[in-house]
Enzyme design. Structure first.
Site, mmCIF file in Angstrom:
data_model
loop_
_atom_site.group_PDB
_atom_site.id
_atom_site.type_symbol
_atom_site.label_atom_id
_atom_site.label_comp_id
_atom_site.label_asym_id
_atom_site.label_seq_id
_atom_site.Cartn_x
_atom_site.Cartn_y
_atom_site.Cartn_z
ATOM 1 N N GLU A 171 10.372 15.563 15.236
ATOM 2 C CA GLU A 171 10.692 15.399 13.820
ATOM 3 C C GLU A 171 9.868 16.417 13.013
ATOM 4 O OE1 GLU A 171 9.341 11.829 11.738
ATOM 5 O OE2 GLU A 171 11.321 11.705 10.848
ATOM 6 N N LYS A 213 0.852 -1.191 0.000
ATOM 7 C CA LYS A 213 0.000 0.000 0.000
ATOM 8 C C LYS A 213 0.885 1.237 0.000
ATOM 9 C CE LYS A 213 -1.818 2.766 2.882
ATOM 10 N NZ LYS A 213 -1.712 4.021 2.096
ATOM 11 N N CYS A 216 13.833 10.598 6.529
ATOM 12 C CA CYS A 216 13.778 10.041 7.888
ATOM 13 C C CYS A 216 15.102 10.239 8.616
ATOM 14 C CB CYS A 216 13.428 8.559 7.834
ATOM 15 S SG CYS A 216 14.500 7.638 6.728
ATOM 16 N N GLY A 275 3.486 3.561 13.263
ATOM 17 C CA GLY A 275 4.174 2.306 13.610
ATOM 18 C C GLY A 275 3.581 1.692 14.874
ATOM 19 N N GLU A 304 10.458 0.800 10.093
ATOM 20 C CA GLU A 304 11.443 1.870 9.842
ATOM 21 C C GLU A 304 10.716 3.182 10.110
ATOM 22 O OE1 GLU A 304 14.498 1.345 9.048
ATOM 23 O OE2 GLU A 304 14.517 -0.671 8.219
ATOM 24 N N GLY A 346 7.345 4.608 7.947
ATOM 25 C CA GLY A 346 6.476 5.760 8.157
ATOM 26 C C GLY A 346 6.726 6.355 9.534
ATOM 27 N N SER A 347 5.717 7.042 10.036
ATOM 28 C CA SER A 347 5.901 7.771 11.286
ATOM 29 C C SER A 347 5.843 6.819 12.484
ATOM 30 C CB SER A 347 4.819 8.838 11.420
ATOM 31 O OG SER A 347 3.562 8.209 11.506
ATOM 32 N N THR A 348 6.411 7.266 13.578
ATOM 33 C CA THR A 348 6.434 6.442 14.790
ATOM 34 C C THR A 348 5.007 6.205 15.296
ATOM 35 O OG1 THR A 348 8.668 7.116 15.326
ATOM 36 C CG2 THR A 348 7.326 6.371 17.166
HETATM 37 P P1 NAD Z 1 2.635 8.010 7.970
HETATM 38 O O1 NAD Z 1 2.963 7.142 9.121
HETATM 39 O O2 NAD Z 1 1.601 9.039 8.122
HETATM 40 O O3 NAD Z 1 2.177 7.143 6.714
HETATM 41 C C1 NAD Z 1 2.978 6.092 6.222
HETATM 42 C C2 NAD Z 1 2.074 5.077 5.543
HETATM 43 O O4 NAD Z 1 1.229 4.493 6.539
HETATM 44 C C3 NAD Z 1 1.155 5.656 4.489
HETATM 45 O O5 NAD Z 1 1.032 4.737 3.433
HETATM 46 C C4 NAD Z 1 -0.172 5.787 5.226
HETATM 47 O O6 NAD Z 1 -1.292 5.731 4.394
HETATM 48 C C5 NAD Z 1 -0.128 4.571 6.131
HETATM 49 N N1 NAD Z 1 -0.953 4.649 7.329
HETATM 50 C C6 NAD Z 1 -1.370 5.750 7.990
HETATM 51 N N2 NAD Z 1 -2.125 5.395 9.055
HETATM 52 C C7 NAD Z 1 -2.171 4.046 9.067
HETATM 53 C C8 NAD Z 1 -2.777 3.080 9.925
HETATM 54 N N3 NAD Z 1 -3.480 3.444 10.979
HETATM 55 N N4 NAD Z 1 -2.596 1.778 9.651
HETATM 56 C C9 NAD Z 1 -1.866 1.390 8.598
HETATM 57 N N5 NAD Z 1 -1.277 2.251 7.733
HETATM 58 C C10 NAD Z 1 -1.427 3.568 7.967
HETATM 59 O O7 NAD Z 1 4.034 8.612 7.499
HETATM 60 P P2 NAD Z 1 4.255 9.676 6.360
HETATM 61 O O8 NAD Z 1 3.792 10.968 6.920
HETATM 62 O O9 NAD Z 1 3.717 9.184 5.063
HETATM 63 O O10 NAD Z 1 5.837 9.661 6.228
HETATM 64 C C11 NAD Z 1 6.663 10.387 7.052
HETATM 65 C C12 NAD Z 1 7.204 9.556 8.182
HETATM 66 O O11 NAD Z 1 7.864 8.391 7.671
HETATM 67 C C13 NAD Z 1 8.244 10.281 8.981
HETATM 68 O O12 NAD Z 1 8.042 10.081 10.341
HETATM 69 C C14 NAD Z 1 9.553 9.644 8.528
HETATM 70 O O13 NAD Z 1 10.594 9.748 9.439
HETATM 71 C C15 NAD Z 1 9.133 8.247 8.293
HETATM 72 N N6 NAD Z 1 10.082 7.571 7.401
HETATM 73 C C16 NAD Z 1 10.951 6.661 7.929
HETATM 74 C C17 NAD Z 1 11.887 6.043 7.121
HETATM 75 C C18 NAD Z 1 12.876 5.039 7.684
HETATM 76 O O14 NAD Z 1 13.482 4.318 6.896
HETATM 77 N N7 NAD Z 1 13.057 4.959 8.976
HETATM 78 C C19 NAD Z 1 11.936 6.336 5.762
HETATM 79 C C20 NAD Z 1 11.040 7.263 5.258
HETATM 80 C C21 NAD Z 1 10.109 7.878 6.095
#
Ligand code: NAD
Length: 493
Positions: free
Chosen positions: A396, A186, A295, A244, A261, A239-241
């Site tokens: 962040e 996704k 990130c 996660g 991650e 994605g975001s903590t």
């Molecule tokens: P996000 O957590 O908002 O979204 C990431 C993904 O998760 C998207 O596809 C979103 O649709 C999905 N998502 C959102 N809510 C969900 C839920 N309840 N259940 C399942 N999936 C859900 O993150 P973002 O705003 O898209 O990206 C930015 C974040 O990603 C930052 O915190 C960044 O540090 C992190 N990031 C980490 C790495 C790494 O390798 N550590 C790399 C890139 C980005």
């Protein structure tokens, strides 16, 4: 029935998603728009998937896992991955234009990622034939031969953010193809287009139906049902903590494996003996590249007090010289933020920095002159006089904002650098070997870069300490994340 996918035109036309080898609409018939963040223009609509679509994709992935895909030998999976790499290379420009148009990455940077992304695919191809168990002499159990087998874990749910759609897709799908897993990916609702193009290339390479499925939708409507699904054996998430954490909770139903991650607030430490010619641009671009939507952004810049003012002045000059604009122009160094929402979030941090008493050295505003007015542009920003407790030093931002913090001793800077819930990455600039080793050992981060930054290699594990997540991408640890280990005991007396 396989419905042909319309061409990847980025002109506002509709794209379908990819399930079980077919290009399909959402069961609900709903769609959503994706915009070019540099212009605000709608470049495509895609299906807005929900729970039913996730059900369909997981079923397709399960059928493929149990079906012919399970009989693919490692050397066949290797050949397939090499074919995928070849097609990526042939279509690299199209992939770059797609990322630039959908999420704003300057095309020059996108083009520069070829080595890394193609290297990843070829690394996984190599690993496909290097997966093996062990034979183990039993110590207690009598005359028994035992050995271990590495077996694919099954159906993998992959959820990725917007900031690096190509690399994130390859980092999730590549190991699945190497190990014999199947994937339901996704993409972010903010940047769903390149993963759909990637699905086309996978199909063209001969990846069997159902092995790779791309389901477009929002986090709550499509991501959450995928994370909860009882038929998914593992979730790989970037994605975001906060998201996660919700994925870990959602995984409890069937105790699926999870690797995460997540976010970061990474320290970069510039010592008195650093080579400033090298350190200034690298420290600047550790944050400004991709407009800070990285990130591993080295957003807490600790500079030795003796060189602090000079360093900050040079950093400001560097930031001022950066070319900002639509990433499709090959001269552009800094593109837009992904969305108006992200822009407003970053503006909130800019206000907080000034209100909490930091000194704005450069930037600090939205850019809206001429053509920039239509996009989500923020000037590369440097704050000095930042204290460790300010929001800009703790949270962040995911925008082009550096907080400069002076330090006096190495013990002090290690303590302050580690004083964060995150632990994704760290940077050190020094010419002293002992300092380099000491700091690399003492910094609590999954990656430490000395006199460089952003050096990510498919063969080297990458991942977080603390609330930056767990599990590793890259290296042999990465493949292990997609495998179960089985012990086999054969009595031979
Ligand atoms: P996000 O957590 O908002 O979204 C990431 C993904 O998760 C998207 O596809 C979103 O649709 C999905 N998502 C959102 N809510 C969900 C839920 N309840 N259940 C399942 N999936 C859900 O993150 P973002 O705003 O898209 O990206 C930015 C974040 O990603 C930052 O915190 C960044 O540090 C992190 N990031 C980490 C790495 C790494 O390798 N550590 C790399 C890139 C980005």
């Amino acid at each position: 029935m396989t419905t042909a996918q319309p061409r990847h035109l980025l002109d506002g036309s509709h794209r379908r998603m990819f399930i079980g080898g077919a290009w399909v609409e959402a069961a609900s018939g709903q769609t959503m728009e994706t915009r070019n963040p540099a212009t605000g223009v709608v470049i495509a609509t895609v299906p807005r998937a929900g729970k039913k679509d996730i059900e369909r994709a997981v079923a397709a992935a399960r059928n493929a896992f149990d079906g012919p895909w399970s009989r693919f030998k490692p050397h066949e999976r290797q050949k397939l991955l090499l074919r995928v790499a070849e097609l990526f290379e042939r279509h690299w420009e199209e992939i770059c234009v797609s990322d630039t148009t959908d999420m704003g990455l300057p095309i020059a940077r996108a083009r520069g990622n070829a080595n890394r992304v193609l290297g990843m695919l070829r690394y996984y191809a190599g690993m496909a034939t290097a997966l093996h168990g062990q034979t183990i002499d039993n110590s207690l159990a009598g005359d028994i031969v035992s050995y271990t087998r590495k077996e694919p874990i099954g159906v993998v749910g992959a959820i990725i953010p917007w900031n690096a759609p190509t690399a994130a897709s390859v980092w999730k799908i590549g190991p699945a193809l190497a190990t014999g897993c199947t994937v339901v990916l996704k993409p972010s609702e903010e940047a769903p287009l390149t993963p759909l193009l990637i699905a086309e290339l996978m199909a063209e390479a001969g990846v069997p139906d159902g092995v790779v499925n791309i389901v477009t939708g929002t986090g709550t409507e499509a991501g959450a049902p995928l994370a909860e699904h009882m038929g998914v054996d593992k979730i790989v998430f970037t994605g975001s903590t906060a998201t996660g954490q919700s994925i870990v909770r959602a995984s409890a139903g069937n105790l699926k494996r999870v690797s995460l991650e997540l976010g970061g607030k990474s320290p970069v430490i510039v010592c008195t003996d650093a080579d400033l010619e090298r350190a200034v641009p690298v420290a600047a671009m550790s944050v400004f590249a991709n407009s800070g939507q990285i990130c591993i952004a080295g957003s807490r810049l600790f500079v030795a007090r003796q060189i602090h003012d000079e360093f900050v002045a040079r950093l400001a000059a560097y930031a001022t010289g950066l070319r900002i604009g639509n990433g499709i122009d090959p001269e552009t160094e800094i593109g837009p933020l992904i969305s108006l929402r992200q822009l407003q979030r970053v503006e909130g941090f800019l206000r907080a920095g000034s209100e909490e008493g930091a000194r704005l050295v450069v930037g600090g505003t939205r850019l809206s002159q001429g053509a920039l007015a239509a996009g989500n542009f923020v000037a590369p920003t440097v704050f000095a006089g930042v204290s460790d407790t300010m929001r800009i030093a703790r949270e962040e931002i995911f925008g082009p904002v550096i907080s400069a913090l002076p330090f006096d001793t190495l013990d002090e800077v290690v303590r302050r650098a580690n004083d964060t819930p995150y632990g994704l990455a760290a940077g050190v600039f020094t010419r002293d070997l002992a300092t380099a080793h000491q700091l690399s050992r003492r910094l609590q981060a999954g990656s430490v870069w000395v006199n460089t930054y952003h050096a990510i290699d498919p063969a080297v594990p990458f991942g977080g300490y603390k609330m930056s997540g767990y599990g590793r991408e890259g290296g042999t640890d990465h493949l292990d994340e997609y495998l179960n280990t089985k012990g086999v005991f054969i009595r031979i007396d």
